[in-house]
Enzyme design. Structure first.
Site, PDB file in Angstrom:
ATOM      1  N   THR A  66       0.843  -1.191   0.000  1.00  0.00           N
ATOM      2  CA  THR A  66       0.000   0.000   0.000  1.00  0.00           C
ATOM      3  C   THR A  66       0.879   1.242   0.000  1.00  0.00           C
ATOM      4  OG1 THR A  66      -1.927   1.046   1.027  1.00  0.00           O
ATOM      5  CG2 THR A  66      -0.291   0.094   2.528  1.00  0.00           C
ATOM      6  N   LYS A  70       3.752   1.611  -3.698  1.00  0.00           N
ATOM      7  CA  LYS A  70       3.232   0.848  -4.841  1.00  0.00           C
ATOM      8  C   LYS A  70       4.095   0.986  -6.096  1.00  0.00           C
ATOM      9  CE  LYS A  70      -1.635   0.614  -3.494  1.00  0.00           C
ATOM     10  NZ  LYS A  70      -3.022   0.790  -3.956  1.00  0.00           N
ATOM     11  N   ALA A 131      -6.647  12.901 -11.546  1.00  0.00           N
ATOM     12  CA  ALA A 131      -5.585  12.377 -12.411  1.00  0.00           C
ATOM     13  C   ALA A 131      -4.400  11.895 -11.578  1.00  0.00           C
ATOM     14  CB  ALA A 131      -5.142  13.445 -13.407  1.00  0.00           C
ATOM     15  N   GLY A 132      -4.662  11.572 -10.308  1.00  0.00           N
ATOM     16  CA  GLY A 132      -3.620  11.024  -9.435  1.00  0.00           C
ATOM     17  C   GLY A 132      -3.410   9.548  -9.709  1.00  0.00           C
ATOM     18  N   LEU A 226     -14.414   5.631  -5.409  1.00  0.00           N
ATOM     19  CA  LEU A 226     -13.395   4.686  -4.946  1.00  0.00           C
ATOM     20  C   LEU A 226     -13.255   4.698  -3.430  1.00  0.00           C
ATOM     21  CD1 LEU A 226     -10.494   4.973  -7.563  1.00  0.00           C
ATOM     22  CD2 LEU A 226     -12.650   3.732  -7.701  1.00  0.00           C
TER      23      LEU A 226
END
Length: 287
Positions: A66, A70, A131-132, A226
């Site tokens: 996490t 990542k 846009a991350g 999300l």
């Protein structure tokens, strides 16, 4: 019962105290009768390579990864799955003969979550907020699953342009259309599937939302956030108030974990087993 044959899996990240992944994996191990225990591991900044090497030396079966590792973890892997390589992020490590292979089950998990709710991506026109890292991965998923068009709305156009260029080049077609967040009134007059891919609205900032204007939500037939905590975000409420369907990210969390578990143990988890874990997760966030 833990004994000499117990296999170990875990989560590496910083922080890890908030994670609900042990609920997923330990419940699955119990239901499937696997002698396996899953625990979180806090890895200090700059020590991800040591953590991966140490886990392999300790015969750890598999790991989840996490934030903030990542992308950083990729340099410590012997192989990276094609989807994870495109996205540039790995969240699952699977033990092989020579080291760990990296996968991204976040996106396959999102796809299974959306499919389980009857939501389709193929041929859909989609609005993607942000846009991350997470939104970038969603953009790749939409390209891979043959979305007709994805309007990528972000606060800065430069970042949206970069994601659009990467994804459009990867799939050889103009699937991502970059736009400024403030230009949402310029969206075509139609109904969209909207995916909320930012951290705006995450607890404890539960009343925050990327776009306030009720007119925007009139354009959405289905909204997917999300975020899973809170269970009902303000984005979801606004979609529902405008007459649309809305879902949170808890099933994405569920299925990304299930896919990782399947990779580690070479099994297939049934929808009945997935449903039992989902109920446990809801209990853990107070729903």
């Amino acid at each position: 019962m833990i004994d000499g044959k117990t296999r170990l899996c875990g989560l590496i990240g910083n922080p890890v105290e908030h994670t609900m992944s042990p609920v997923i994996h330990n419940t699955l191990a119990e239901k499937c009768g696997h002698n396996l225990v899953y625990v979180p591991f806090l890895v200090e900044c700059g020590r991800i390579a040591e953590a991966v090497k140490g886990a392999y030396a300790l015969n750890v079966l598999g790991m989840n990864v996490t934030v903030p590792y990542k992308s950083d973890v990729i340099g410590s892997l012997v192989e990276v799955d094609e989807l994870a390589s495109h996205i540039g992020a790995v969240n699952t490590l699977v033990r092989t003969e020579d080291g760990y292979k990296g996968y991204n089950t976040d996106m396959t998990g999102l796809y299974r979550a959306m499919t389980s709710e009857g939501i389709r991506i193929e041929d859909e026109e989609i609005v993607l907020l942000g846009a991350g890292g997470a939104a970038r991965a969603v953009a790749y998923l939409c390209g891979a699953q043959k979305a007709a068009k994805v309007y990528l709305l972000n606060r800065t156009l430069e970042k949206a342009d970069k994601v659009a260029e990467e994804v459009n080049n990867a799939f050889g077609r103009e699937v991502i259309v970059p736009m400024l967040l403030t230009d949402y009134p310029k969206l075509p007059e139609r109904k969209f599937l909207a995916i909320q891919g930012t951290s705006v609205g995450l607890a404890p900032h539960e009343e925050d939302v990327v776009i306030e204007d009720a007119a925007f939500y009139q354009k959405i037939h289905t909204g997917f956030d999300l975020i899973y905590k809170p269970f009902t975000t303000r984005f979801m409420r606004l979609v529902r108030e405008a007459g649309g369907e809305a879902y949170n990210g808890l099933k994405m969390l569920l299925y990304q974990g299930i896919i990782a578990y399947e990779l580690w143990n070479r099994v297939e988890i049934t929808e009945e087993e997935a449903g039992l874990v989902y109920e446990k997760l809801k209990g853990n966030i107070g729903k």
